[in-house]
Design a protein around this motif. Sequence first.
Motif, PDB file in Angstrom:
ATOM      1  N   GLU A 151       0.938  -1.328  -0.099  1.00 13.87           N
ATOM      2  CA  GLU A 151      -0.036  -0.063  -0.023  1.00 13.87           C
ATOM      3  C   GLU A 151       0.811   1.398   0.089  1.00 13.87           C
ATOM      4  O   GLU A 151       0.198   2.437  -0.104  1.00 13.87           O
ATOM      5  CB  GLU A 151      -0.741  -0.066   1.200  1.00 13.87           C
ATOM      6  N   TYR A 152       1.924   1.070   0.010  1.00 18.03           N
ATOM      7  CA  TYR A 152       2.983   2.399   0.198  1.00 18.03           C
ATOM      8  C   TYR A 152       3.057   3.329  -1.148  1.00 18.03           C
ATOM      9  O   TYR A 152       2.680   4.537  -0.782  1.00 18.03           O
ATOM     10  CB  TYR A 152       4.507   1.916   0.185  1.00 18.03           C
ATOM     11  N   GLU A 153       2.967   3.057  -2.227  1.00 21.02           N
ATOM     12  CA  GLU A 153       2.896   3.807  -3.198  1.00 21.02           C
ATOM     13  C   GLU A 153       1.535   4.739  -3.091  1.00 21.02           C
ATOM     14  O   GLU A 153       1.599   5.988  -3.567  1.00 21.02           O
ATOM     15  CB  GLU A 153       2.861   3.032  -4.555  1.00 21.02           C
ATOM     16  N   LYS A 154       0.477   4.141  -2.624  1.00 18.44           N
ATOM     17  CA  LYS A 154      -1.009   4.768  -2.459  1.00 18.44           C
ATOM     18  C   LYS A 154      -0.488   5.947  -1.673  1.00 18.44           C
ATOM     19  O   LYS A 154      -1.411   7.231  -1.935  1.00 18.44           O
ATOM     20  CB  LYS A 154      -2.069   3.973  -1.979  1.00 18.44           C
ATOM     21  N   PHE A 155       0.194   5.747  -0.350  1.00 19.44           N
ATOM     22  CA  PHE A 155       0.014   6.970   0.466  1.00 19.44           C
ATOM     23  C   PHE A 155       1.446   7.676   0.478  1.00 19.44           C
ATOM     24  O   PHE A 155       1.542   8.694   1.108  1.00 19.44           O
ATOM     25  CB  PHE A 155      -0.096   6.468   1.830  1.00 19.44           C
ATOM     26  N   SER A 156       2.560   7.440  -0.289  1.00 25.11           N
ATOM     27  CA  SER A 156       3.716   7.863  -0.297  1.00 25.11           C
ATOM     28  C   SER A 156       3.752   9.622  -0.320  1.00 25.11           C
ATOM     29  O   SER A 156       4.658  10.081   0.565  1.00 25.11           O
ATOM     30  CB  SER A 156       4.693   7.340  -1.055  1.00 25.11           C
TER      31      SER A 156
END
Length: 255
Positions: free
Chosen positions: A59-64
């Motif tokens: 999920e990191y790319e969604k919130f980075s």
Amino acid sequence: MVNFIESKDNPKIKNALKIATDTSFRRKNGVFFAATSKVVLDIIDAGFVHQAVFVLNTEYEKFSHRLPENNVYTVSPAVADKLSEGKTEDGVWAVFEMKNADEDAIFAADKLLVLQDVQDPNNMGAIMRTALGFGYDNVVVSAKCADVFSRKVIRTSMTASVKLNVLKVADMVTFTQKLNEKGFTTVAACLDGASELGTVKTSLPVALYIGNEGNGLSDDVIESCKIRLKIPMSDRIESLNAAVSAAVLMWELRQ
């Protein structure tokens, strides 16, 4: 640089879980745990200092683009399962530093909410959310109230519980007497000997007192308040939920 945590036994994960579950540990170290992207990002945007942010690696790319540059960790699904409390959590957790209560602001407030032994986290969260919405930025809680920094209260309040200036007091009667001396209109929400809401004129600064879900305010606190108020309602029911009562009274006494 974002580091990856794969093991549930990682010291940072163990520390985060201790913070999430142990009230005394939170207070001693001045930190709290928050869960879900909406809650965590809202607290970051509010300017709180973070010690660690954990994001499920998928999920990191969604919130980075909204995450801070330092102390951010991606975690494995196994670690995410350990951090998560239920299916409603979406892969973002964090540890933040608490802000100290400002006692001077409490006594300088024009509207003050005082809670005695409100123990249900859902009620506490709902009351905190309403308080922030109605401009009661300063709140006083007794020692037996639900912890405003618990993950459940934070989530239920939509982060209001950490944004408000919340002061814990040990002696509610002495505190009330001090408010009276400083010119506050101290208002006890109770049934016995109370006037109906709308029949008594109040003036600012005002301090509204809400009591325990089952027992209400203690007799000594009621006796210490200048005014007793009750919400007029059908005689088919004795009282309203603490959070509902608080909302009605805060709205009526807000100005």
